[in-house]
Design a protein around this motif. Structure first.
Motif, PDB file in Angstrom:
ATOM      1  N   SER A   1       3.949  38.791  65.213  1.00  0.00           N
ATOM      2  CA  SER A   1       5.017  38.760  66.226  1.00  0.00           C
ATOM      3  C   SER A   1       6.386  39.059  65.599  1.00  0.00           C
ATOM      4  N   TRP A   2       6.538  38.733  64.280  1.00  0.00           N
ATOM      5  CA  TRP A   2       7.815  39.053  63.618  1.00  0.00           C
ATOM      6  C   TRP A   2       7.813  40.450  62.996  1.00  0.00           C
ATOM      7  N   GLN A   3       6.699  41.143  63.138  1.00  0.00           N
ATOM      8  CA  GLN A   3       6.529  42.491  62.569  1.00  0.00           C
ATOM      9  C   GLN A   3       6.875  42.513  61.075  1.00  0.00           C
ATOM     10  N   VAL A   4       6.243  41.587  60.371  1.00  0.00           N
ATOM     11  CA  VAL A   4       6.441  41.495  58.919  1.00  0.00           C
ATOM     12  C   VAL A   4       5.822  42.740  58.267  1.00  0.00           C
TER      13      VAL A   4
ATOM     14  N   LEU B   1       0.759  41.423  50.973  1.00  0.00           N
ATOM     15  CA  LEU B   1       0.166  41.662  49.662  1.00  0.00           C
ATOM     16  C   LEU B   1       0.895  40.847  48.593  1.00  0.00           C
ATOM     17  N   LEU B   2       2.217  40.819  48.707  1.00  0.00           N
ATOM     18  CA  LEU B   2       3.022  40.073  47.733  1.00  0.00           C
ATOM     19  C   LEU B   2       2.699  38.573  47.805  1.00  0.00           C
TER      20      LEU B   2
ATOM     21  N   THR C   1      -2.364  33.873  44.623  1.00  0.00           N
ATOM     22  CA  THR C   1      -3.481  34.012  43.670  1.00  0.00           C
ATOM     23  C   THR C   1      -3.037  33.588  42.273  1.00  0.00           C
ATOM     24  N   LEU C   2      -1.825  34.028  41.876  1.00  0.00           N
ATOM     25  CA  LEU C   2      -1.342  33.680  40.531  1.00  0.00           C
ATOM     26  C   LEU C   2      -1.055  32.188  40.410  1.00  0.00           C
TER      27      LEU C   2
END
Ligand SMILES: C[S@@+](CC[C@H](N)C(=O)[O-])C[C@H]1O[C@@H](n2cnc3c(N)ncnc32)[C@H](O)[C@@H]1O
Length: 246
Positions: free
Chosen positions: A70-73, A79-80, A86-87
């Motif tokens: 909805s915020w069009q991220v 991915l970031l 993950t790190l």
């Protein structure tokens, strides 16, 4: 295995919500459907006996995706975030212990313990952001302190925080590969899932008379020499085991 269970929980919950909506077309909003899916995913996760720290992940996963849409991220941001998580949590999907930090009351008490033990060597097996190691190494500059941390991002931050402490070595290795023989006091804040194996390791490797301190989680079927109850937010208990006497 944990990742597979998590995916299955999410998929089953999606299928259940779609199924219910097809059979009984209720006038509910997409947010209500997402809330229903999140609760069902959390229930499935418990059913699959996933550790309890998966609950917030299941509860927030689909609502967060919806928010992002909805915020069009932009796509690269997902991915970031995935990369950073993950790190940070590295082995957690395989069932490893996640990152959560000890209070200052824990490090203060550990300073008293190493003093009264006359310890010359100390290790935190799973050091996180060096929350325990930094105050300890500052308070006892004559003591050799080792911080072992496997997850890349916490290891990097711990290394940065310890950069001026000449008595600290931060290792990016698993504590399972570290021989504990050289340490007078070993500290762990891990998970109930690994405590039996940890108990076997310290009995095998630590020298008689040395001390193992476990925050929050006791070693099953073993009598600690003492249990120190702290007055911090979590009401942390430190289980102290004397090697050779438990
Ligand atoms: C609950 S945190 C405790 C952090 C810190 N010791 C403290 O008390 O604030 C546990 C940490 O252990 C690390 N860890 C889990 N398994 C590990 C392993 N096999 N070897 C090294 N570190 C590990 C996790 O990445 C996490 O940062």
């Amino acid at each position: 295995m944990q990742l597979f269970k998590a995916l299955l929980s999410q998929l089953l919950a999606c299928a259940a919500v779609l199924g219910i909506h097809t059979l009984f077309p209720l006038p509910i909003s997409v947010w209500q459907a997402a809330a229903m899916q999140a609760c069902l995913a959390a229930l499935c996760s418990r059913g699959f006996r996933q550790p309890v720290w998966w609950l917030p992940i299941h509860l927030l996963f689909i609502p967060t995706v919806l928010l992002g849409l909805s915020w069009q991220v932009p796509a690269w941001l997902y991915l970031l975030i995935l990369l950073l998580l993950t790190l940070l949590f590295w082995g957690t999907v395989k069932g490893d212990v996640p990152l959560f930090l000890s209070s200052s009351a824990v490090s203060d008490t550990l300073i008293e313990i190493v003093q009264s033990e006359g310890a010359q060597t100390f290790v935190d097996i799973g050091a996180g952001l060096a929350t325990v190691v930094v105050p300890l190494a500052k308070a006892r500059q004559d003591m050799a302190v080792v911080a072992l941390e496997r997850a890349p991002l916490p290891w990097l931050l711990a290394t940065w925080r310890c950069r001026n402490l000449t008595n600290v070595r931060v290792g990016r290795s698993s504590f399972w590969e570290q021989d504990l023989r050289e340490f007078d006091v070993v500290f762990a804040f891990l998970s109930p899932l690994v405590m039996t194996k940890i108990g076997e390791k310290i009995r095998r490797e630590m020298r008689a008379g040395c001390l193992f301190v476990s925050s929050s989680f006791p070693i099953p079927n073993s009598e600690p020499e003492s249990v120190i109850e702290l007055n911090d937010r979590r009401k942390t208990k430190l289980y102290c085991y004397r090697i050779g006497r438990f």
